[in-house]
Structures are given as C-alpha cells and as structure tokens.
Design an enzyme around this catalytic site. Structure first.
Site, mmCIF file in Angstrom:
data_model
loop_
_atom_site.group_PDB
_atom_site.id
_atom_site.type_symbol
_atom_site.label_atom_id
_atom_site.label_comp_id
_atom_site.label_asym_id
_atom_site.label_seq_id
_atom_site.Cartn_x
_atom_site.Cartn_y
_atom_site.Cartn_z
ATOM 1 N N ASP A 287 0.865 -1.180 0.000
ATOM 2 C CA ASP A 287 0.000 0.000 0.000
ATOM 3 C C ASP A 287 0.910 1.241 0.000
ATOM 4 O O ASP A 287 2.137 1.152 0.169
ATOM 5 C CB ASP A 287 -0.971 -0.015 1.186
ATOM 6 C CG ASP A 287 -2.204 0.835 0.880
ATOM 7 O OD1 ASP A 287 -2.148 1.663 -0.054
ATOM 8 O OD2 ASP A 287 -3.225 0.691 1.581
HETATM 9 C C1 BGC Z 1 -5.073 3.142 -0.031
HETATM 10 C C2 BGC Z 1 -5.244 2.081 -1.092
HETATM 11 C C3 BGC Z 1 -5.092 2.679 -2.456
HETATM 12 C C4 BGC Z 1 -3.762 3.384 -2.548
HETATM 13 C C5 BGC Z 1 -3.498 3.984 -3.915
HETATM 14 C C6 BGC Z 1 -3.836 3.989 -0.239
HETATM 15 O O1 BGC Z 1 -3.810 5.058 0.606
HETATM 16 O O2 BGC Z 1 -5.022 2.531 1.247
HETATM 17 O O3 BGC Z 1 -6.484 1.460 -0.941
HETATM 18 O O4 BGC Z 1 -5.222 1.686 -3.429
HETATM 19 O O5 BGC Z 1 -3.727 4.418 -1.582
HETATM 20 O O6 BGC Z 1 -4.305 5.056 -4.182
#
Ligand code: BGC
Length: 770
Positions: A287
């Site tokens: 993530d």
């Molecule tokens: C979120 C994810 C997301 C990623 C990319 C993160 O902050 O937890 O769910 O896919 O950002 O945008």
C-alpha cells in the site's frame, strides 16, 4: 518501433532454441520471453521494475516521487499510479517504450473501485444486492471504461471483512461475512480481468488490503490489528483467498501489523501463506508508502524496512522509493540475494506479458475509443439498475412507500438536491457533474401530477471542526450561509404545504472511506434536529439515507414512517432512488453489515460466539453476557431488508436427518409472495454446530438464492449441503469438519430463521453386538 523490437527479439530467441533455464511456471512462451528480457537487464533496471511511482492528478498520500519522467527514461520505474486519460497514459508509456534502453512498458494503476466514469454504488451498497452476477457486470463495465481511459491495473477489489462501522473504509468492502465476501471477491476479479488479461478491455485486479486491514482497533483507520490465527482463518482470510483462487494478478499488502509485524514485512503472510499455501502466482505491491511506514511502526530505519519487505515477499514498492534507494547496496553487501530481485522482477514482467503490453503497450487505448466507451447511455442504464438493487428498505410502516405519483412532496435535506456527494468515497475518475440528484430523479420519474417543494433544511454538518477537516482535504461540502433556524423554518414551511415529507439526509462523501473514521456514527446533530422538527409536524416522513457505513438510527427507526437506505448510489443515484420511492422498482437489497443500536454495542456482528453465559432474554438474570442499558441485539440484523411485498416462509424440510460421510443433504423451504406486488427475495441458509472441538459461531451463512415471485406465487427453494459446508478451522488450524449435530436455518435474514436439526457423522456407527 521499440515495442516491436522486444517481440522480434523474443521470436528470434525461440527459433534459435537457446532458452534460458525457467522456473516451473505454466506458460513456456512467457517464460522464454521474460528470461530473454531479463538476461539483457542491468541490476538497476531490474530494481526499477519494482518501483511504482505516483504521477498525476490524484494522490492519497504525500507525493514522494520527483523527476518521474527522467526515471522512466532510465528504466527506473516499473509502474505508475494515478495517471490516466489516453493522452496522459500514451505520453508516459511512449517515454518508457521509446526512450528507455529496453523499452519495457509501464503498468498504469488506479483506484477504480466502483466504476471509472460511470460510477456505480459504493462497494458496501453493491454487496447489499447479494447478486454476484450483477457485481461482476459492474466490474466488467468499470474495466471497459478504465482500460479505454489508459488504465491497465485497478487497486480493487477491496475484500477486507469489517465488523466496526466506525471505520470509514467499511464503505469500500462487502461487509462482515466471509462467505458472501468470498463470492463477491471472485465476481469482481472475473469482472475486471475477464477470461484473458490480454484483451484490451481487461484490467488486472489487485486484491487488497492483505490482510486484516478491516480489523483496525476501535475502528480508527491505520490502527493496530491483533487477532488470533483461528479467527483470521475462519472469518477474515476467505475473501482474499477466493480472489487469489479466481486468478487475481496482484495483491496489495496492508498498512496494519499482524502478530506484531507489519504486513509489508511479514514473511509468514506474504510467503508462507500467500505463496506456499495459496499458490499465488502474481505479484505483491505494498500500500501507499507502506515500506517506509514500517519505521513508524517500530521496525527500524528505511534500509532495514527495504530488507524486511524484500525478504517477506513484497515485489513492488508503492511510492516510497525505498527499494530504488536501498536494494542496490543491500545486494552489493550480500544482505539481499540477486535471485530475490530476479524473482520479483520476473513476476512484474510476467504481469505485463499477460496484459499483452509487450505487443501493445497502450492496451488498445486511443482517444477515439475513450470517446466511444466512457459514460455511455448503456453504462448509465446499467448503473441505474444496479443502484436500485443495492438499496435496502429498513422500515415501511403502513405501506407509506411506494409514494403515489400524485400530490405534493416536500423534498428536504442537504442531500436532496446534491450531486457532489453521490459518487461516494472512491469514485476515482468519475465526475460529479453528470450525476443525477434525487430532486432531478424525482422530476424524471414522478410525472406531472406530482408537485415537488424543495428546501435544503440543513447543511451536511454544522460541526466547525469536522467541516474544517473535510474542507482542508478538498472534500468541502457546499455550505449554505443561512442560520440553522432559518433553514429549518423554510423546511417546515414546505412540509406544511405537502402530503408527505421526503428527507434526504446522511453523511458527506468525505465522511466515509479512507482516513474517515467516526466515533459517533449517528446522523450529524443538525440534520437530526431538522428531522425531529419535520417529524413533529405530524406529516408522514420518509427518510432517505445516504451514507457509507451502518449508522445508529434508534431514534429515526422509532419516529419516521419509512426509511430507505440508499448508501451513495453513484452517477444514476437520483433516478434509482426515485424508481424505488415510486415503486417502479420494488426494493430487494439486504444488509451485509449489522446496524447497531448505539456505538457501545460495537463490534456487533451476526456470526458471533455464544459465550458461557449467553443472554436469552431473561432480564431477571444479571450474571449473563449482556448490557444493562441496551439490548444485545442490533437495530437491524445482517441479511435484513424489506420489500413492498411480504414473503412467507414454510417449514424447513430436510432430505434426511441422519447423514454419513460424503452424502449430500437437501434442505428446502417453500417461499410465498404473500403481498400484492411482484418482488425479489434473498433466501438465506445458515448452519450452526452447537458442539465441536472448538467453539463455533452461533450461525454462519452458507448459501443464498434470489427468487423473483409474482403475487401469490410459491416457490420451493432447495439448498444442497455437503460436508464442505460444515468445515471450519480447528485448534491446529486444519480445515475440516467434525461429526455432530447441525442446525439448518433458512429465512429472510439472520435474525428470523426457521430451523431443523440433522446429525452428520464421518463414519457409520459400528454395528451393535447382540
Ligand atoms: C489506499 C489504497 C489505495 C492506494 C493507492 C492507499 O492510501 O489505502 O487502498 O489503493 O492508496 O491510491
């Protein structure tokens, strides 16, 4: 063209027969191609493939990547996120394929969560349709639009089980149940990826957030998770595994820790479980910035984090650039082996190969295709139908709904004429301008015999702190500068002239999703005050809710004539709400999360354990598991949802009551449409095992079927139960079933079920000696 050079080189290699040694994977053509390519890559270029940069319009965290274009030219980027539109994607992709040494194409990732330009209801709402086929269709349309707009990789499905509605991201998942969650996970992967990732309308799925992200303590986002293995296996992991089994191309490691080690550095999770046990073949991405965040968790400096993540099994680093910075020296100093880098690089190149990017790096995306395929009338039609099926009718006293298409309606509330919030928390590339407000939807559906009187009645919130926070992050909510009293007075004036009040209340889209935990999950105070004033007029009040989590609605349930939960319904929300309000569609949604009476009951979920002192309604007994000030049961149970008709259930009939081994049990029930309208019912099957080697839930969902019945029609609904349905994790974490007594329960929701008991033994009892 450079992109063709790679293919030609590969064909030459095949013809000369000089294939390099391959790991045991199933596609020899792909293996040969990737091996040849890797044989020509420098260690830096291999590490570059592991680097995912944020470039573009949207960020969900700090933008950490600078001079992206230069890095792409140097072959130091494997993928980007947040860049889309054919123009923007083609620009970056051509840098990679034409100006980097080996011309390796980029992956383009984006959060396409519930639609791309045509936005469908939020995932929690979609799950309330209990219709995996429909959800697959929404994902298919999302993939078609996203791929036409330059995206080849979506950070979806999010399959985190959540039992705590304070957590804002409950909106992004499929609720609290692992069985339903697993079905939906599979459907979404199928919808995104189709049969062949190489098709230009397919996007690669990314299952997130692996794992247990939905179990953040106290429902506070990014918070610690602590859970026994048996609980995770039984209740939290099945949807991830189902998505992996369905062939998801990638998995995202979560922000939280598991057993004291953050997911992105957790070798047990990413290698032992995911690869060895589940045989996951794709690649793992972290993530956002999660490798670096391991330092804040308390795992050491960034260099240590990079080493931990690589050794745990993380292939791609989302935005922290820690891999790019530290892997070269970790390899040089022998702390990370080159073979580890090779393996991660290979997995990413394989994903690109499967997507067909070496043959067409643009994945069939052109400006012309985007113009043709985005936000089409057909997609909008599908969005309307899907939204209708996601709404849940929570209350309908004296058949207040559906409304007649005559008379005067007072339409009030901050969400009655709103479009900005309808896309919900994660509408990604969607625009709010084409969305249909409830007011417009009602004008479209009601016909000329209905007069609509509109008043806003209240702002979304009058809480200055909340407003300031939301506005600071660009999630501002339009604020009417009149005083609350003036606004309520206007609403009461229109109510006085109306036959019925429709109050459209709820949360703002910024109050749900990531980083949007709430400790009070009721309607904002000012909206509640408006509702109370409306109820006091004595006019019938229909409450139309828009929100992304279960709310505490105890007062509302006691005072409003009807309550329709519409979540955030997406681009066609207003039309779909009107279709249901006027009965053009008979609501059929059922809750997939429990609605508590108050916050103190959280966590509250249907598949809980019994305890040694269960409360069985005997209020004279103090020393049982109960609260002194609130009942144990929820306001609305898992699986609950009304229709404009009613369904009557007959008794549950079993094909036999004593079973042995691999036999199949048929459980049937007659379901009758006992009302005056055609309608759809979701018939639910639950199983309980009152005695086993470990304690079991009071009941577990094991099956469901949707039936459409005409008025007066009866249908026999039959479930096939096999020993697979009886399996659970024992204290050795073996997944098996045990002989014993089973209660088969069938009904319209988890709290109103008819039941019968059967005995099921692994082996026949030995014959008695005379
Ligand atoms: C979120 C994810 C997301 C990623 C990319 C993160 O902050 O937890 O769910 O896919 O950002 O945008």
């Amino acid at each position: 063209m450079k992109e063709n050079k790679l293919i030609l080189g590969f064909i030459g290699l095949m013809m000369s027969g000089c294939l390099l040694a391959q790991p045991p994977v199933s596609d020899p053509q792909m293996d040969a191609f990737v091996s040849d390519l890797m044989s020509r890559m420098t260690p830096e270029e291999k590490i570059g493939q592991l680097n995912l940069l944020a470039v573009g319009f949207d960020v969900t965290g700090p933008v950490l990547s600078k001079d992206a274009e230069a890095k792409i030219r140097q072959g130091l980027v494997g993928a980007v996120l947040n860049t889309y539109t054919p123009e923007a994607m083609r620009k970056l992709q051509s840098l990679a394929v034409k100006e980097s040494r080996l011309g390796i194409p980029l992956l383009f990732g984006y959060d396409v969560i519930h639609g791309h330009k045509t936005i469908f209801p939020i995932p929690l709402a979609l799950s309330c349709s209990w219709n995996p086929g429909l959800i697959e269709r929404s994902a298919r349309i999302a993939a078609t639009e996203a791929s036409a707009d330059g995206i080849n990789w979506t950070f979806s499905p999010m399959v985190d089980i959540a039992r705590d509605p304070r957590w804002g991201r409950i909106a992004e998942g499929a609720g609290e149940d692992p069985y339903l969650g697993a079905q939906i996970a599979r459907a979404m992967v199928r919808g995104y990826q189709g049969d062949d990732l190489g098709r230009s309308n397919a996007v690669m799925a990314c299952v997130k957030h692996f794992a247990l992200y939905g179990a953040a303590e106290a429902g506070r986002d990014y918070n610690t998770v602590d859970m026994s293995r048996i609980k995770m296996c039984q209740y939290y992991l099945p949807p991830y595994q189902a998505a992996v089994d369905a062939g998801a191309g990638s998995v995202m490691s979560s922000f939280n820790e598991i057993d004291g080690v953050p997911s992105s550095g957790n070798r047990w999770l990413l290698t032992d479980l995911l690869r060895t046990q589940w045989r996951f073949q794709g690649f793992v991405v972290t993530d956002y910035d999660a490798i670096n965040e391991m330092s804040e968790h308390g795992m050491g400096d960034f260099r240590t984090d990079a080493e931990l993540a690589m050794k745990a099994g993380v292939d791609m680093d989302m935005v922290s650039e820690t891999y790019l910075k530290y892997l070269p020296e970790l390899v040089a100093q022998g702390e990370i082996s080159e073979s580890m880098i090779n393996q991660a690089c290979r997995r990413i190149l394989e994903a690109k190969f499967k997507l067909g990017l070496f043959a067409d790096p643009y994945h069939g995306c052109t400006a012309e295709r985007a113009r043709r395929e985005l936000l089409t009338p057909e997609n909008r039609k599908a969005a309307r139908e899907i939204a209708e099926q996601s709404f849940v009718l929570l209350k309908n006293d004296r058949q207040l709904l559906p409304l007649k298409k005559t008379g005067v309606i007072a339409l009030v509330g901050p969400l009655a004429d709103d479009r900005q919030n309808l896309l919900g928390c994660c509408g990604g590339g969607g625009d709010w301008q084409p969305a249909v407000s409830v007011q417009t939807g009602i004008s479209n559906v009601a016909g000329s015999a209905v007069t609509i009187l509109h008043a806003k009645g209240a702002n979304l919130t009058d809480d200055p702190m909340l407003r300031a926070t939301l506005q600071a992050f660009g999630e501002g909510i339009p604020v009417d500068s009149r005083s609350p009293e003036e606004m309520v007075a206007e609403a009461l004036a229109v109510a006085a002239r109306a036959d019925v009040v429709v109050a459209v209340l709820g949360e703002s889209s910024g109050m749900i999703g990531e980083a949007a935990s709430r400790s009070d999950i009721g309607l904002p105070e000012n909206q509640k005050a408006l509702l109370q004033a409306l109820v006091e007029t004595g006019k019938p009040v229909v409450l139309v809710l828009m929100n992304g989590r279960p709310l505490t609605l105890t007062w509302e349930a006691g005072h409003c004539g009807a309550i329709l939960e519409t979540w955030f319904g997406g681009t066609e929300a207003g039309n779909a709400v009107a279709d249901v309000l006027f009965g053009d569609y008979n609501p059929s949604g059922k809750l997939t999360t429990t609605f508590p009476r108050n916050v103190g009951q959280i966590p509250i979920y249907y598949n809980h354990k019994n305890t040694g002192r269960p409360y069985q309604g005997d209020s004279a007994n103090k020393y049982v598991s109960r609260y002194l000030d609130v009942p144990n049961d929820p306001l609305y149970a898992f699986g609950y949802g009304l229709s404009y008709t009613t369904f009557a259930y007959g008794d549950v009939k079993l094909s036999q009551t004593n079973l042995i081994g691999d036999q199949t049990l048929l459980a049937s029930v007659a379901v009758t449409n006992a009302g005056g309208r055609a309608g759809e019912e979701t018939v639910q099957l639950y199983l309980s095992q009152p005695a086993a080697s470990v304690t079991r839930s009071v009941e577990d969902l094991c099956g469901f079927q949707k039936v459409r019945l005409r008025p007066g029609e009866t249908r026999e609904v039959t479930f096939r139960i096999t020993p697979d349905n009886l399996k659970f994790y024992n204290d050795k974490l073996e997944y098996d079933w045990e002989s014993g007594e089973f209660i088969v329960r069938i009904g319209g929701d988890s709290a109103s079920l008819k039941s019968v008991t059967a005995r099921w033994s692994k082996q026949a009892a030995p014959a008695k000696t005379p």
